[in-house]
Design a protein around this motif. Structure first.
Motif, PDB file in Angstrom:
ATOM      1  N   LYS A  73     -28.411  21.517  31.076  1.00  0.00           N
ATOM      2  CA  LYS A  73     -26.779  21.275  31.038  1.00  0.00           C
ATOM      3  C   LYS A  73     -26.187  21.648  30.144  1.00  0.00           C
ATOM      4  O   LYS A  73     -26.688  23.537  29.062  1.00  0.00           O
ATOM      5  CB  LYS A  73     -27.178  19.848  29.390  1.00  0.00           C
ATOM      6  N   HIS A  74     -24.824  22.034  30.210  1.00  0.00           N
ATOM      7  CA  HIS A  74     -24.042  22.670  30.251  1.00  0.00           C
ATOM      8  C   HIS A  74     -23.481  22.481  28.351  1.00  0.00           C
ATOM      9  O   HIS A  74     -23.671  21.757  28.198  1.00  0.00           O
ATOM     10  CB  HIS A  74     -22.641  23.393  30.753  1.00  0.00           C
ATOM     11  N   LYS A  75     -22.840  23.680  27.845  1.00  0.00           N
ATOM     12  CA  LYS A  75     -22.239  23.281  26.169  1.00  0.00           C
ATOM     13  C   LYS A  75     -21.489  24.501  26.215  1.00  0.00           C
ATOM     14  O   LYS A  75     -21.190  26.168  26.811  1.00  0.00           O
ATOM     15  CB  LYS A  75     -23.396  23.491  25.128  1.00  0.00           C
ATOM     16  N   TRP A  76     -20.127  23.359  25.548  1.00  0.00           N
ATOM     17  CA  TRP A  76     -18.404  24.411  25.271  1.00  0.00           C
ATOM     18  C   TRP A  76     -18.545  24.805  23.967  1.00  0.00           C
ATOM     19  O   TRP A  76     -18.886  23.169  22.790  1.00  0.00           O
ATOM     20  CB  TRP A  76     -17.741  24.149  26.037  1.00  0.00           C
ATOM     21  N   PHE A  77     -18.192  25.648  22.514  1.00  0.00           N
ATOM     22  CA  PHE A  77     -17.174  25.479  21.794  1.00  0.00           C
ATOM     23  C   PHE A  77     -17.257  26.674  21.872  1.00  0.00           C
ATOM     24  O   PHE A  77     -17.530  27.638  22.416  1.00  0.00           O
ATOM     25  CB  PHE A  77     -18.815  25.544  20.678  1.00  0.00           C
TER      26      PHE A  77
END
Length: 176
Positions: A73-77
């Motif tokens: 999964k891609h995660k963004w923060f």
């Protein structure tokens, strides 16, 4: 003080842990800053590479998008001020060679520090400030607790933690 598994709700203890780690190494302090300011799992933090946090011009990114190798999964923060400052300090000492090198590189080669070593670093700091110890999720829960107390919507946190209900998220971050 017993904290193991629960979020650390005392900002003074967090500050003391950070100071202890800064005396040890900027890499160790950056590990802590990521853990308490991003909500990422330690295993996700250890996957970060230089190219994830620094753009082609050598500037620290304002936000980070990366792919979790385990979950695919891609995660963004977004980087907050404290995390940006920790990265800046760390990168002053780090020679930026290969952009695909791990950010939290082991002193024994090109690999990232291990999960076990990361846990040892963070647990040692916790014990130094009077905590009995911390679990691998304590700082992730701490981030969630701080976010919730500062007004972040529980629905966002529920989604971020991939929980099925808001009550599960509240319990996870120590809110009864």
């Amino acid at each position: 003080m017993k904290i193991t598994g629960k979020p650390i709700q005392n900002p003074n203890l967090l500050s003391k842990m950070k100071q202890f780690l800064l005396q040890s190494s900027k890499r160790d302090a950056l590990l802590f800053s990521f853990a308490v300011n991003s909500g990422l799992k330690v295993s996700e933090i250890l996957q970060l590479k230089i190219c994830d946090v620094v753009d082609h011009q050598g500037q620290i990114r304002q936000s980070i998008l990366f792919r979790n190798e385990k979950t695919k999964k891609h995660k963004w923060f977004a980087l907050n001020k404290e995390l940006h400052e920790a990265l800046t300090e760390y990168l002053k000492e780090r020679t930026l060679g290969d952009r695909n090198e791990y950010l939290l590189k082991s002193q024994k080669g090109k690999k990232s520090i291990t999960r076990q070593h990361a846990w040892f670093i963070l647990n040692k700091a916790a014990k130094e400030v009077g905590l009995d110890g911390i679990s691998s999720h304590t700082l992730r829960k701490t981030w969630g607790y701080i976010c919730y107390k500062s007004g972040v919507d529980i629905a966002f946190l529920q989604h971020f933690f991939d929980h099925s209900t808001p009550s599960k998220t509240l319990k996870y971050i120590g809110i009864s």
